[in-house]
Design a protein around this motif. Structure first.
Motif, PDB file in Angstrom:
ATOM      1  N   TRP A 288       0.815  -1.209   0.000  1.00 16.39           N
ATOM      2  CA  TRP A 288       0.000   0.000   0.000  1.00 16.39           C
ATOM      3  C   TRP A 288       0.856   1.270   0.000  1.00 16.39           C
ATOM      4  O   TRP A 288       0.419   2.316  -0.485  1.00 16.39           O
ATOM      5  N   ARG A 289       2.068   1.161   0.522  1.00 14.03           N
ATOM      6  CA  ARG A 289       2.946   2.339   0.486  1.00 14.03           C
ATOM      7  C   ARG A 289       3.306   2.701  -0.950  1.00 14.03           C
ATOM      8  O   ARG A 289       3.320   3.867  -1.320  1.00 14.03           O
ATOM      9  N   ASP A 290       3.615   1.696  -1.751  1.00 15.68           N
ATOM     10  CA  ASP A 290       3.948   1.978  -3.148  1.00 15.68           C
ATOM     11  C   ASP A 290       2.756   2.541  -3.910  1.00 15.68           C
ATOM     12  O   ASP A 290       2.920   3.320  -4.860  1.00 15.68           O
ATOM     13  N   ALA A 291       1.545   2.159  -3.490  1.00 14.48           N
ATOM     14  CA  ALA A 291       0.351   2.636  -4.185  1.00 14.48           C
ATOM     15  C   ALA A 291       0.044   4.092  -3.866  1.00 14.48           C
ATOM     16  O   ALA A 291      -0.554   4.800  -4.686  1.00 14.48           O
ATOM     17  N   LEU A 292       0.461   4.551  -2.684  1.00 15.43           N
ATOM     18  CA  LEU A 292       0.084   5.894  -2.249  1.00 15.43           C
ATOM     19  C   LEU A 292       1.238   6.890  -2.284  1.00 15.43           C
ATOM     20  O   LEU A 292       1.007   8.094  -2.449  1.00 15.43           O
ATOM     21  N   SER A 381      -4.953  -1.188   5.982  1.00 10.23           N
ATOM     22  CA  SER A 381      -5.447  -2.040   4.888  1.00 10.23           C
ATOM     23  C   SER A 381      -4.702  -3.366   4.874  1.00 10.23           C
ATOM     24  O   SER A 381      -3.472  -3.421   5.034  1.00 10.23           O
ATOM     25  N   ASN A 382      -5.460  -4.432   4.665  1.00  8.97           N
ATOM     26  CA  ASN A 382      -4.849  -5.755   4.660  1.00  8.97           C
ATOM     27  C   ASN A 382      -3.921  -5.916   3.462  1.00  8.97           C
ATOM     28  O   ASN A 382      -4.231  -5.451   2.349  1.00  8.97           O
ATOM     29  N   PRO A 383      -2.780  -6.588   3.632  1.00  8.83           N
ATOM     30  CA  PRO A 383      -1.814  -6.723   2.537  1.00  8.83           C
ATOM     31  C   PRO A 383      -2.269  -7.678   1.446  1.00  8.83           C
ATOM     32  O   PRO A 383      -1.658  -7.716   0.371  1.00  8.83           O
ATOM     33  N   TYR A 384      -3.327  -8.451   1.689  1.00 11.86           N
ATOM     34  CA  TYR A 384      -3.810  -9.343   0.642  1.00 11.86           C
ATOM     35  C   TYR A 384      -4.942  -8.694  -0.163  1.00 11.86           C
ATOM     36  O   TYR A 384      -5.566  -9.349  -0.995  1.00 11.86           O
ATOM     37  N   GLU A 385      -5.241  -7.426   0.107  1.00 13.04           N
ATOM     38  CA  GLU A 385      -6.205  -6.670  -0.694  1.00 13.04           C
ATOM     39  C   GLU A 385      -5.448  -5.643  -1.526  1.00 13.04           C
ATOM     40  O   GLU A 385      -4.398  -5.161  -1.137  1.00 13.04           O
ATOM     41  N   ARG A 386      -6.032  -5.302  -2.687  1.00 11.51           N
ATOM     42  CA  ARG A 386      -5.348  -4.434  -3.638  1.00 11.51           C
ATOM     43  C   ARG A 386      -6.133  -3.143  -3.862  1.00 11.51           C
ATOM     44  O   ARG A 386      -7.335  -3.088  -3.647  1.00 11.51           O
ATOM     45  N   ALA A 387      -5.406  -2.139  -4.343  1.00  9.99           N
ATOM     46  CA  ALA A 387      -6.068  -0.888  -4.716  1.00  9.99           C
ATOM     47  C   ALA A 387      -6.866  -1.073  -6.004  1.00  9.99           C
ATOM     48  O   ALA A 387      -7.977  -0.541  -6.135  1.00  9.99           O
ATOM     49  N   ILE A 388      -6.302  -1.828  -6.956  1.00 17.40           N
ATOM     50  CA  ILE A 388      -6.935  -2.045  -8.262  1.00 17.40           C
ATOM     51  C   ILE A 388      -7.248  -3.528  -8.428  1.00 17.40           C
ATOM     52  O   ILE A 388      -6.408  -4.387  -8.147  1.00 17.40           O
ATOM     53  N   ASP A 389      -8.454  -3.816  -8.866  1.00 13.25           N
ATOM     54  CA  ASP A 389      -8.833  -5.201  -9.145  1.00 13.25           C
ATOM     55  C   ASP A 389      -8.033  -5.687 -10.352  1.00 13.25           C
ATOM     56  O   ASP A 389      -8.133  -5.118 -11.449  1.00 13.25           O
ATOM     57  N   ASN A 410     -11.095   2.007   0.416  1.00 19.23           N
ATOM     58  CA  ASN A 410     -10.009   1.863  -0.544  1.00 19.23           C
ATOM     59  C   ASN A 410      -9.252   3.185  -0.584  1.00 19.23           C
ATOM     60  O   ASN A 410      -9.735   4.184  -1.116  1.00 19.23           O
ATOM     61  N   ALA A 411      -8.057   3.210  -0.004  1.00 23.35           N
ATOM     62  CA  ALA A 411      -7.310   4.460   0.156  1.00 23.35           C
ATOM     63  C   ALA A 411      -6.938   5.082  -1.174  1.00 23.35           C
ATOM     64  O   ALA A 411      -6.801   6.309  -1.276  1.00 23.35           O
ATOM     65  N   ALA A 412      -6.744   4.264  -2.201  1.00 24.66           N
ATOM     66  CA  ALA A 412      -6.410   4.817  -3.515  1.00 24.66           C
ATOM     67  C   ALA A 412      -7.555   5.659  -4.047  1.00 24.66           C
ATOM     68  O   ALA A 412      -7.337   6.717  -4.664  1.00 24.66           O
ATOM     69  N   MET A 413      -8.777   5.242  -3.807  1.00 24.52           N
ATOM     70  CA  MET A 413      -9.922   6.036  -4.232  1.00 24.52           C
ATOM     71  C   MET A 413     -10.006   7.333  -3.420  1.00 24.52           C
ATOM     72  O   MET A 413     -10.260   8.417  -3.968  1.00 24.52           O
ATOM     73  N   PHE A 869      -9.823  -7.500  11.909  1.00 19.92           N
ATOM     74  CA  PHE A 869     -10.324  -7.503  10.540  1.00 19.92           C
ATOM     75  C   PHE A 869      -9.411  -6.689   9.613  1.00 19.92           C
ATOM     76  O   PHE A 869      -9.382  -6.912   8.413  1.00 19.92           O
ATOM     77  N   ASP A 870      -8.666  -5.731  10.179  1.00 11.80           N
ATOM     78  CA  ASP A 870      -7.699  -4.950   9.405  1.00 11.80           C
ATOM     79  C   ASP A 870      -6.296  -5.426   9.734  1.00 11.80           C
ATOM     80  O   ASP A 870      -6.094  -6.278  10.597  1.00 11.80           O
ATOM     81  N   ASN A 871      -5.320  -4.843   9.067  1.00 10.25           N
ATOM     82  CA  ASN A 871      -3.946  -5.258   9.319  1.00 10.25           C
ATOM     83  C   ASN A 871      -3.496  -4.814  10.706  1.00 10.25           C
ATOM     84  O   ASN A 871      -4.038  -3.867  11.284  1.00 10.25           O
ATOM     85  N   MET A 872      -2.455  -5.500  11.202  1.00 10.78           N
ATOM     86  CA  MET A 872      -2.032  -5.283  12.581  1.00 10.78           C
ATOM     87  C   MET A 872      -0.515  -5.258  12.668  1.00 10.78           C
ATOM     88  O   MET A 872       0.205  -5.645  11.734  1.00 10.78           O
ATOM     89  N   SER A 873      -0.038  -4.803  13.836  1.00 10.17           N
ATOM     90  CA  SER A 873       1.396  -4.744  14.074  1.00 10.17           C
ATOM     91  C   SER A 873       1.992  -6.144  14.115  1.00 10.17           C
ATOM     92  O   SER A 873       1.359  -7.093  14.600  1.00 10.17           O
ATOM     93  N   ILE A 874       3.220  -6.235  13.653  1.00 10.06           N
ATOM     94  CA  ILE A 874       3.894  -7.534  13.634  1.00 10.06           C
ATOM     95  C   ILE A 874       4.147  -8.053  15.037  1.00 10.06           C
ATOM     96  O   ILE A 874       4.319  -9.266  15.238  1.00 10.06           O
ATOM     97  N   GLU A 875       4.132  -7.155  16.040  1.00 12.33           N
ATOM     98  CA  GLU A 875       4.401  -7.608  17.401  1.00 12.33           C
ATOM     99  C   GLU A 875       3.279  -8.496  17.946  1.00 12.33           C
ATOM    100  O   GLU A 875       3.501  -9.255  18.887  1.00 12.33           O
TER     101      GLU A 875
END
Length: 984
Positions: A288-292, A381-389, A410-413, A869-875
């Motif tokens: 998601w960082r690369d997308a934004l 945002s979960n890493p298995y979801e994408r900005a673009i289908d 969808n943060a890209a939108m 339900f959303d992404n979480m810290s690796i800890e």
């Protein structure tokens, strides 16, 4: 015959003129004997002049009546040499006084630093000009002791948070006063101003420097003087920078796709993934960082010209800045123009300064925990979801309008479809007129008038296909427009006298000043944008049935300040100096009984090194002791412009509109008063190769703006009032040393460090809790108030806390809340070094903020187990799972008294940091090479900002002024630019 006679007369007149002139030649050198190219040579009292060549020589035809030549050059003190009967006149210019001998510009007067008893710091304008910040105040960081500068946002054009000697108010203003060419300007408008036009920056910190500004000087004064023209030939300069900016390293690591899927499965598979679906999603790892984010390009250009005669000089410039943000769709474009003109005619001096600027800022929502903010998506945002289908090429919307499977927008939108921008037109102008009375040397009158105008237009468009647009009234998007304009004029008129009588020096004046501000604002929000237009054309006309009735707003204020004050500087034997300041201010913001307030200061300087008992002091070159005491005021309060007056607002009751009292007035409402004591020592050793300053101060604010509690029977819980005391005590140290100083090589090291101890002395209600912080007597403001977190019970996985008695408990209780550190760093400063060898120069600056804490709310949103339900810290991969597990992360279930608690020290982190703020490598082309190219000067350089940061704080950026990192952080830019500076 008549034509012949006229021609003969013309020839005779020309011959007489030639015979009445003579040619003078000579050489201009510095005090070391080196020739000075481009030095100005002007016949005193005329506009006749010349410029020296590369070898410092000149040739000038002067009238027979000429009596003296004036010699000047940038960086050198001007001098006058009598001509007499000589045909060769040489001159030697001494380098302009620096360090302990330079002059102080207070905005009203100019005096030698040797004579000035106040605490002040001069910031080299060259350091500020070269740094490509959209708001110049960010370049002040680490440059001055006692001055904390925090870049609160990395968005291009965002201004910094500047504090001079700590926070002096709880509910009032803490922003220093900015003065440019004698005119008050707004700190929020620096995005439309060009720091390339600045000539010097002076920061006034104690009462001697700030009391002359009375009610406006409580938070320090930053005086900006813009560049002026110099007598001599026309000089043209072109300055350019081109580079890029990047996202800094992220220290808050979230799960990748495989980790998140495994974590969900361990927590009961909330989405019900099949084994095949889980295996497929593990391999997605969408970034998601690369997308934004992006690599932002920066370009900056400035063309300037200066020149003139001894009687008329000018400076003019044009500049352009285009800075892309590291977040896509964000950036700043700025256009500015400036003209400064100064004239001297006999006993009259007059001039004008004009600057206009236009800026366009494209921004995004930041510093918020709002789910629709794009900058939160890189965390949530979960890493298995994408900005673009990948199948359709459209924005992915698997959970509804504008949202993903998790319900996360969808943060890209949100970033690319919605729009947010601000336009500003800025104009600052001033004019002065000065008359030197011929009947008394040193007596002159001066008047300076000018205005600061800003017009802002903002727009926020939310498309109906996005999550935020679907939340608007009717669910079909919205368009918000806002507009405001502010005009402030400042007029200062004075009668001044400056003279020396033997051992006595007098320099003083009486002043009258008027400041008036007029502000107007309006706005609307329209709904129902369904026809494809993103402007007003797209708004659906509202009525009582369709729910699209626009919201409108408007406001306006006027306030004025009338002041009378006097300044007096007295010197005796060039060793003892006394400064007196007295000022009376009257403000329309306060009631009649408390409208006027007296302020003043007294300061003294003793030049100890000039005493006879130190005549043979060896390596000591300068030693000065300074002391000052005084008061200033603050008339910016939380109650707005008129805290003493009852204020009304519109109200609707039973379908009828009317008025309602929104704020009760308080006729006893009065000034916040700031009292400052300052002691300073200035010193220099070893032919000034080592110099420095030590300052100690005690700053106390009384009559704090504070809403006072009243009986609920009045219908209000509080009324505007004054009560309480706040203290700032500190020590500042600045050092500068020339480690090596030879003809070809020079190595200079300098630095400053400040310790500021902020304490609440008294407030009406002790221990006022505000979320995670507390306002308590004896503690700094922004002190944290949390329950101590003590780890995890290895037997059952429950979180552990400490009680007030220091024992472990599994029960969270607000009775165990206690105070911890503060977000305002008590220790801060900067270290810099410069190495110069022949034409090469290398400089670097490191800044630091120490012993500060920050509450990481961004981490809370990634560590709360109910947000799985959303992404979480690796800890959270280290959560307690079975008896015997040793970990710091409790079990995710809340049964058995293990509910997730956020107001604990688990999320209080060390926000201290060290940062390489700037590093520059440059090369100045030798004069003998440039002569062949018909170029006066040339320099090329490469520089970087924020290349390295050392911190333990888990985020993109530890630098913030808020005690809480809420979320949606726009970090400071990591920049690299290449620059060229050419003079013609």
């Amino acid at each position: 015959m008549r034509k012949l006679l006229l021609g003969l007369i013309a020839v005779l007149l020309f011959a007489g003129q030639v015979l009445a002139q003579k040619t003078i030649r000579g050489t201009v050198r510095d005090d070391k004997g080196n020739p000075l190219p481009n030095a100005s040579v002007v016949v005193r009292g005329t506009s006749v002049g010349a410029t020296t060549g590369t070898d410092g020589s000149y040739s000038l035809a002067v009238p027979a009546s000429a009596t003296a030549l004036l010699f000047s050059s940038v960086g050198f003190e001007p001098t006058s040499v009598d001509i007499g009967t000589k045909t060769e006149v040489n001159a030697s210019l001494r380098a302009a006084a620096t360090d302990l001998e330079n002059v102080i510009v207070t905005g009203y007067t100019t005096t030698q630093k040797k004579k000035f008893s106040g605490a002040t710091v001069s910031v080299t304008a060259e350091d500020v000009r070269k740094q490509p910040f959209g708001s110049f105040d960010q370049a002040l960081q680490g440059k001055a002791s006692g001055v904390s500068v925090v870049a609160n946002s990395g968005q291009p054009g965002a201004n910094a948070v500047v504090r001079v000697r700590g926070n002096g108010s709880i509910s009032g203003g803490n922003v220093p006063l900015y003065i440019m060419d004698g005119i008050e300007i707004s700190a929020a408008d620096f995005a439309s101003m060009n720091q390339g036009d600045f000539d010097r920056i002076e920061i006034l910190k104690d009462a001697v420097g700030t009391a002359m500004y009375g009610s406006r000087g409580a938070n320090g004064v930053i005086v900006i003087t813009t560049r002026r023209g110099r007598a001599g030939q026309l000089n043209l300069n072109y300055d350019m920078q081109l580079g890029y900016s990047q996202l800094p390293d992220d220290r808050l690591i979230v799960m990748n796709s495989a980790q998140k899927i495994d974590y969900e499965l361990r927590r009961g598979n909330p989405y019900g993934w099949s084994a095949a679906e889980a295996d497929s999603l593990r391999n997605v790892n969408f970034n998601w960082r690369d997308a934004l984010f992006q690599t932002g390009v920066t370009q900056q250009h400035q063309l300037s010209a200066s020149g003139g005669t001894a009687n008329s000089r000018f400076y003019a410039s044009l500049s352009y800045l285009d800075q892309e943000g590291i977040v896509q769709q964000t950036g700043l474009k700025r256009y500015t123009a400036r003209v400064n003109v100064d004239n001297t005619i006999k006993n009259w001096r007059f001039g004008v300064s004009m600057q206009v600027g236009y800026s366009k800022i494209r921004g995004t929502d930041e510093a918020t925990a709002y789910i629709g903010s794009p900058l939160n998506a890189i965390r949530w945002s979960n890493p298995y979801e994408r900005a673009i289908d990948p199948n359709t090429g459209d924005y992915q919307q698997l959970g509804g309008v504008g949202v993903l499977t998790s319900g996360q927008p969808n943060a890209a939108m949100e970033l690319f479809v919605n729009q947010r921008q601000t336009l500003q037109f800025k104009g600052v102008g001033s004019a002065y007129l000065e008359f030197h009375f011929p009947f008394l040397k040193g007596l002159y009158a001066r008047t300076n008038w000018g205005g600061d105008f800003a017009q802002n237009e903002g727009s926020v468009y939310y498309d109906r296909t996005t999550y935020t647009g679907a939340q608007a009234a009717g669910g079909n998007g919205s368009l918000a427009r806002s507009a405001n304009r502010q005009f402030r004029y400042t007029g200062t008129t004075s009668l001044n006298y400056k003279q020396t009588f033997g051992d006595h020096e007098i320099d003083g004046g009486i002043f009258m000043e008027a400041v008036k501000t007029d502000f107007r604002a309006m706005g609307f929000t329209g709904y129902g944008l369904t026809n494809g237009f993103t402007n007003e054309t797209g708004i659906t006309a509202g009525n009582a049935t369709n729910g699209y009735i626009p919201q409108v707003s408007g406001s306006g204020t006027q306030n004025g300040l009338q002041s009378y004050f006097a300044l007096l500087n007295y010197g005796f034997k060039s060793k003892y100096y006394l400064t007196l300041v007295g000022r009376r201010d009257g403000s329309s913001r306060l009631g009649v009984d408390n409208r006027f307030q007296n302020f003043g200061s007294v300061g003294a300087t003793w030049v100890v090194s000039d005493e006879g008992f130190l005549e043979n002091a060896g390596k000591l070159d300068d030693l000065r002791l300074r002391a000052s005491y005084g008061t200033t005021g603050n008339y910016i309060s939380a109650a707005g412009d008129y805290g003493h007056l009852p204020q009304f607002g519109r109200i609707s009751y039973n379908g009828a509109n009317g008025w309602s009292l929104t704020q009760p007035g308080n006729l006893n409402y009065r000034w916040e008063v700031n009292r400052t004591i300052n002691l300073g020592v200035d010193f220099a050793f070893f032919k000034r190769r080592l110099s420095g300053t030590i300052e100690a101060y005690d700053r106390r604010t009384n009559n704090l703006y504070f809403n006072q509690p009243v009986s609920q029977t009045t219908g209000f819980a509080t009324i505007p009032g004054n009560s309480g005391t706040l203290s700032n005590k500190g020590i500042e140290l600045s050092l500068r040393g020339d480690i090596i100083r030879t003809a070809d090589f020079r190595w200079t090291v300098e630095g400053n460090i400040t310790y500021n101890r902020n304490r609440v002395v008294s407030v009406p209600d002790d221990s006022i809790i505000n979320g995670t912080t507390i306002l308590a007597v004896g503690k700094p403001i922004n002190t944290f108030y949390l329950v101590p977190y003590a780890g995890v019970n290895a037997a059952n996985g429950n979180a552990l806390y400490l009680t007030q008695a220091g024992t472990l408990t599994q029960t969270y209780s607000t009775a165990d809340l206690r105070t911890f550190g503060t977000s305002d760093a008590p220790w801060f400063g900067g270290l810099s070094t410069t190495v110069m060898y022949k034409g090469f120069d290398l400089s670097a600056q490191v800044n630091f903020f120490l012993n500060r804490d920050v509450f990481n709310n961004d981490m809370i949103n990634l560590a709360n187990p109910s947000y799985l339900f959303d992404n979480m810290s690796i800890e959270l991969l280290n959560e307690w799972q079975k008896p015997g597990d040793v970990t710091n992360i409790p079990r995710p279930t809340s049964a058995g008294g293990n509910a997730f608690q956020s107001n604990t020290t688990r999320f209080l982190e060390d926000g201290s940091f060290w940062r390489l703020r700037n590093v520059t490598l440059g090369y100045t082309v030798p004069t003998n090479v440039l002569t062949k190219l018909k170029i006066r000067s040339a320099r090329i350089f490469v520089q970087g900002q924020n290349w390295w940061t050392k911190t333990n704080f888990r985020s993109f950026d530890p630098e913030s002024s808020s005690p809480v990192l809420v979320g949606a952080q726009y970090p400071a830019l990591v920049q690299t630019t290449v620059g060229v500076s050419l003079g013609f």
